[in-house]
Design an enzyme around this catalytic site. Structure first.
Site, PDB file in Angstrom:
ATOM      1  N   GLY A  52       0.710  -1.216   0.040  1.00 24.73           N
ATOM      2  CA  GLY A  52      -0.147  -0.022   0.050  1.00 24.73           C
ATOM      3  C   GLY A  52       0.787   1.263  -0.150  1.00 24.73           C
ATOM      4  O   GLY A  52       1.927   1.330   0.277  1.00 24.73           O
ATOM      5  N   PRO A  67       2.472   5.084   0.922  1.00 21.47           N
ATOM      6  CA  PRO A  67       2.957   5.565   2.380  1.00 21.47           C
ATOM      7  C   PRO A  67       2.107   5.772   3.176  1.00 21.47           C
ATOM      8  O   PRO A  67       1.157   6.687   2.623  1.00 21.47           O
ATOM      9  CB  PRO A  67       4.010   6.531   1.846  1.00 21.47           C
ATOM     10  CG  PRO A  67       4.353   6.322   0.689  1.00 21.47           C
ATOM     11  CD  PRO A  67       3.078   5.612  -0.315  1.00 21.47           C
ATOM     12  N   GLY A  68       2.121   5.938   4.489  1.00 21.81           N
ATOM     13  CA  GLY A  68       1.274   6.435   5.415  1.00 21.81           C
ATOM     14  C   GLY A  68       0.028   5.938   5.880  1.00 21.81           C
ATOM     15  O   GLY A  68      -0.898   6.543   6.386  1.00 21.81           O
ATOM     16  N   THR A  69       0.030   4.670   5.190  1.00 20.33           N
ATOM     17  CA  THR A  69      -1.631   3.998   5.217  1.00 20.33           C
ATOM     18  C   THR A  69      -1.621   3.326   6.775  1.00 20.33           C
ATOM     19  O   THR A  69      -2.707   2.728   6.754  1.00 20.33           O
ATOM     20  CB  THR A  69      -2.056   3.359   4.090  1.00 20.33           C
ATOM     21  OG1 THR A  69      -0.562   2.307   3.861  1.00 20.33           O
ATOM     22  CG2 THR A  69      -2.473   4.092   2.893  1.00 20.33           C
ATOM     23  N   GLY A  70      -0.572   3.250   7.253  1.00 17.91           N
ATOM     24  CA  GLY A  70      -0.416   2.413   8.587  1.00 17.91           C
ATOM     25  C   GLY A  70       0.115   1.119   8.498  1.00 17.91           C
ATOM     26  O   GLY A  70      -0.493   0.175   9.637  1.00 17.91           O
ATOM     27  N   THR A  74       3.406   0.160   9.297  1.00 14.85           N
ATOM     28  CA  THR A  74       4.303   0.060  10.527  1.00 14.85           C
ATOM     29  C   THR A  74       3.430  -0.392  11.528  1.00 14.85           C
ATOM     30  O   THR A  74       3.458  -0.781  12.276  1.00 14.85           O
ATOM     31  CB  THR A  74       5.126   1.124  10.564  1.00 14.85           C
ATOM     32  OG1 THR A  74       5.576   1.579   9.006  1.00 14.85           O
ATOM     33  CG2 THR A  74       6.244   0.815  11.650  1.00 14.85           C
ATOM     34  N   GLU A 108      -6.132  31.016 -12.220  1.00 15.38           N
ATOM     35  CA  GLU A 108      -7.225  30.317 -11.158  1.00 15.38           C
ATOM     36  C   GLU A 108      -8.518  30.422 -11.486  1.00 15.38           C
ATOM     37  O   GLU A 108      -9.443  29.265 -11.579  1.00 15.38           O
ATOM     38  CB  GLU A 108      -6.970  30.973  -9.679  1.00 15.38           C
ATOM     39  CG  GLU A 108      -5.409  30.818  -9.057  1.00 15.38           C
ATOM     40  CD  GLU A 108      -5.019  29.432  -9.212  1.00 15.38           C
ATOM     41  OE1 GLU A 108      -5.761  28.259  -9.031  1.00 15.38           O
ATOM     42  OE2 GLU A 108      -3.806  29.244  -9.523  1.00 15.38           O
ATOM     43  N   HIS A 125      -9.021  27.719 -14.207  1.00 15.15           N
ATOM     44  CA  HIS A 125      -9.565  26.615 -13.763  1.00 15.15           C
ATOM     45  C   HIS A 125     -10.865  26.491 -13.128  1.00 15.15           C
ATOM     46  O   HIS A 125     -11.679  25.437 -13.499  1.00 15.15           O
ATOM     47  CB  HIS A 125      -8.383  26.165 -12.306  1.00 15.15           C
ATOM     48  CG  HIS A 125      -7.160  26.056 -12.893  1.00 15.15           C
ATOM     49  ND1 HIS A 125      -6.811  25.047 -13.607  1.00 15.15           N
ATOM     50  CD2 HIS A 125      -5.921  26.664 -12.493  1.00 15.15           C
ATOM     51  CE1 HIS A 125      -5.357  24.748 -13.796  1.00 15.15           C
ATOM     52  NE2 HIS A 125      -4.882  25.493 -13.039  1.00 15.15           N
TER      53      HIS A 125
END
Ligand SMILES: Nc1ncnc2c1ncn2[C@@H]1O[C@H](COP(=O)(O)OP(=O)(O)OP(=O)(O)O)[C@@H](O)[C@H]1O
Ligand SMILES: [Zn+2]
Length: 628
Positions: A213, A215-218, A220, A435, A438
């Site tokens: 998955g 990075p940072g999705t948990g 670890t 802007e 957009h």
């Protein structure tokens, strides 16, 4: 750092000791030879050899590591009186030394004048260095008593760079929003806690699980929770730390890690970023990397070297499973894969609940609103978001986090720090048109996500920003939606070109164009949405599917590459024309919105749509937009 006696003693004591030995070393061995090592008259090396050949040299003393010789020789021009002469030798003249040794000339080699002092000093330094090393070791040990809750212990930085936590203290309750992954891994806890249950019926306990998955999705966190639930030690290392400059170091780190793990079984080994060591062998630039392959081989060997019921489970994490060496994924190694994806709306809500446990939220703040406001955020982003909001709250001297702080924190997490707006000038006007371009196209193109706000307050790299509210949990994206996004992303550049002329277009559209090219290319190569037909032509990693195998881009034919490029160009050109046309046809409202934006700096989505609706009909989807 807080003042503490321990720190004071630890730093001043070694300093005093070093100081003392320096002082002592400088005097201790001031050599007696100093007096001998001088001669006022110099002689060239050539002359010296001549003297040597003619037998006039009586004695030679080498100094300064053999660079200077003090020669005693008889000088025929001075009635054969003895003279002391100084000769600068070419560095390192070994033949000379052996020649002198073999002759009956008195020959001696002395340490250089300062050598004595330096060696003395170095000799004296060894002791204090050992002493300080010892002190630090003791200090580290005493502050890292193994077994303390959540204590990380670093085993000798120079050797094995893995961390060990005797107890992670993390439970499954701390991990939220990834329920399927949690369910799948629940079983691993049982493997660690009650291996008998499986071995009794002849089941082989898996050794490795691969968490896949972004990075940072948990990942670890999840691994730590497994160790925490099972109550076993947690060993962790990052794949990038295995791979060092020196061949063999990585392999020995793997060996150390597994040895330590076996001594502490049952336990869990976590290898983050396994792709750093686990890439397909022989696939590196220039044929591969010996050190990495050696490390990978050692890892495979270690995994084969223990039985599943030893009580060691290895969990590895990656966001590039496609590049892993297939040997890693064979049965008996990382044969289970668990996907840990970015959370959906409900998942985000759950994660926010976990991370708001210890935060003070004003009653007006609903976590659900925050979850809705943060599509695409990972667990780490959400944790960061709440923390940023808390910091802002403290800075504003409020006693609870309100929606204003949440809002600012979201912007900050997504786009970076807020900068100071430009003063009214030509470039501010140009940015405003960019802007508004957009936002206007986002509003008038049927399939586009609605505008959330437009702002001229710079953040991070951007001088202005237009935010859209993505369609929540949309799942599949259609071809016309992709084209709408491309058109919207081109809106900034289109406005610049239409209003100011082609020669005035700016670098401000760089990021937009990168997105545009990426989306258009994917339409052609991944999603089969071009005239080339329903074909997958490229993997995510930029490889190309040909026949049976994925190959790197350079391997496919020039003609396919040219066809892909042509299709990409066609899509982009078509969208760019639409964007410019919308700006042209809506010039009046565009000008009015720009004036308003320069005056107010921020226009929210609702107000924006109201103004546009005064001039032209909004597409149906844009008419009812849920706001926060
Ligand atoms: N599902 C989640 N539930 C609760 N908190 C989470 C979750 N995912 C991430 N977090 C928070 O984000 C932090 C970082 O997550 P973590 O390091 O586990 O991510 P990761 O997937 O391992 O990332 P990386 O691949 O970059 O190492 C965690 O310590 C936790 O505070
Ligand atoms: Zn832009």
């Amino acid at each position: 750092m807080k003042f503490s006696w321990k720190v004071l003693v630890l730093w001043t004591l070694p300093a005093l000791i070093i100081g003392f030995f320096f002082w002592q070393g400088a005097f201790a061995s001031a050599p007696a030879e100093m007096t001998k090592n001088t001669a006022s008259t110099r002689m060239t090396y050539g002359r010296f050899l001549e003297y040597l050949d003619t037998g006039r040299v009586k004695s030679v003393d080498l100094y300064e590591g053999g660079r200077t010789a003090i020669v005693e020789a008889v000088d025929p021009e001075l009635d054969n009186r003895m003279q002391r002469l100084r000769v600068d030798l070419p560095y390192n003249a070994p033949e000379l030394v052996s020649r002198l040794r073999d002759s009956n000339i008195s020959f001696d080699s002395h340490p250089m004048r300062n050598d004595g002092a330096i060696w003395g000093l170095l000799g004296n330094l060894v002791f204090p260095v050992l002493l300080i090393g010892g002190l630090f070791f003791l200090f580290r040990r005493s502050s890292n008593i193994p077994g303390g809750p959540g204590q990380a212990m670093n085993f000798g930085k120079s050797k094995a760079r893995f961390q060990m936590e005797a107890k992670t203290g993390i439970k499954f309750d701390d991990v939220a929003g990834i329920d399927e992954a949690k369910e799948e891994l629940q079983e691993v806890v049982t493997f660690l806690k009650q291996p008998e249950r499986f071995t009794a019926v002849g089941a082989k306990i898996p050794k490795g699980v691969l968490l896949v998955g972004p990075p940072g999705t948990g990942k670890t966190l999840l691994a730590k929770a497994i160790a925490g639930e099972a109550g076993v030690p947690f060993f962790s290392i990052s794949g990038s730390e295995f791979v060092e400059m020196f061949v063999g170091v990585g392999a020995s780190r793997v060996r150390d890690l597994f040895k330590k793990a076996k001594d502490n079984a049952p336990c869990l080994i976590f290898i983050d970023e396994i792709d750093a060591v686990g890439r397909q062998r022989g696939a590196g630039i220039g044929g591969g990397n010996d050190e990495r392959e050696q490390t990978l081989n050692q890892l495979l060997t270690e995994m084969d070297g223990f039985e599943g019921n030893t009580g060691i489970i290895i969990i590895a994490a990656t966001n590039r499973p496609d590049v892993l060496d297939s040997a890693l994924l064979r049965p008996g190694r990382f044969d289970r894969q668990v996907i840990v994806d970015a959370p959906d709306l409900k998942g985000r809500l759950e994660i926010l609940k976990v991370h708001s446990r210890n935060k003070k939220l004003a009653p007006s703040v609903s976590l659900e609103a925050i979850a809705r406001r943060s599509p695409g955020f990972t667990g780490a982003d959400l944790a960061n978001l709440l923390n940023e909001a808390a910091i802002l709250t403290a800075r504003r001297r409020k006693d609870a986090i309100t929606l204003a702080e949440i809002d600012d924190a979201v912007d900050r997490v997504v786009a970076g720090m807020e900068g100071t707006p430009l003063v009214d000038s030509k470039s501010k006007r140009l940015i405003a048109y960019h802007e508004i371009g957009h936002a206007l196209i986002g509003t008038l193109v049927k399939e586009h996500d609605p505008v959330q706000k437009v702002t001229l307050i710079p953040r991070g790299q951007a001088q202005g920003l237009t935010w859209f509210t993505p369609d929540e949990e949309q799942g599949l994206i259609s071809r016309s939606q992709l084209k709408a996004r491309i058109t919207g992303a081109l809106g900034g550049r289109a406005a610049e070109a239409e209003i100011f002329g082609h020669s005035e277009i700016t670098t401000g559209a760089g990021g937009d164009l990168q997105q545009v090219s990426g989306m258009a290319r994917q339409m052609v190569t991944r999603f089969g949405m071009s005239e080339l037909g329903p074909l997958s032509l490229e993997s995510q990693g930029g490889e190309v599917f040909l026949g049976r195998d994925w190959m790197s881009r350079s391997e496919y034919s020039e003609s396919i590459a040219a066809q892909i490029d042509a299709q990409v160009r066609t899509i982009v050109a078509e969208c760019y024309e639409i964007a410019k046309q919308i700006i042209r046809e809506n010039r009046t409202v565009c000008d009015r919105l720009v004036d308003l934006l320069i005056e107010k700096e921020t226009i929210d989505g609702e107000e924006f749509r109201q103004i546009v609706a005064e001039y032209t009909d909004l597409p149906e989807k844009q008419q009812f937009v849920p706001t926060l």
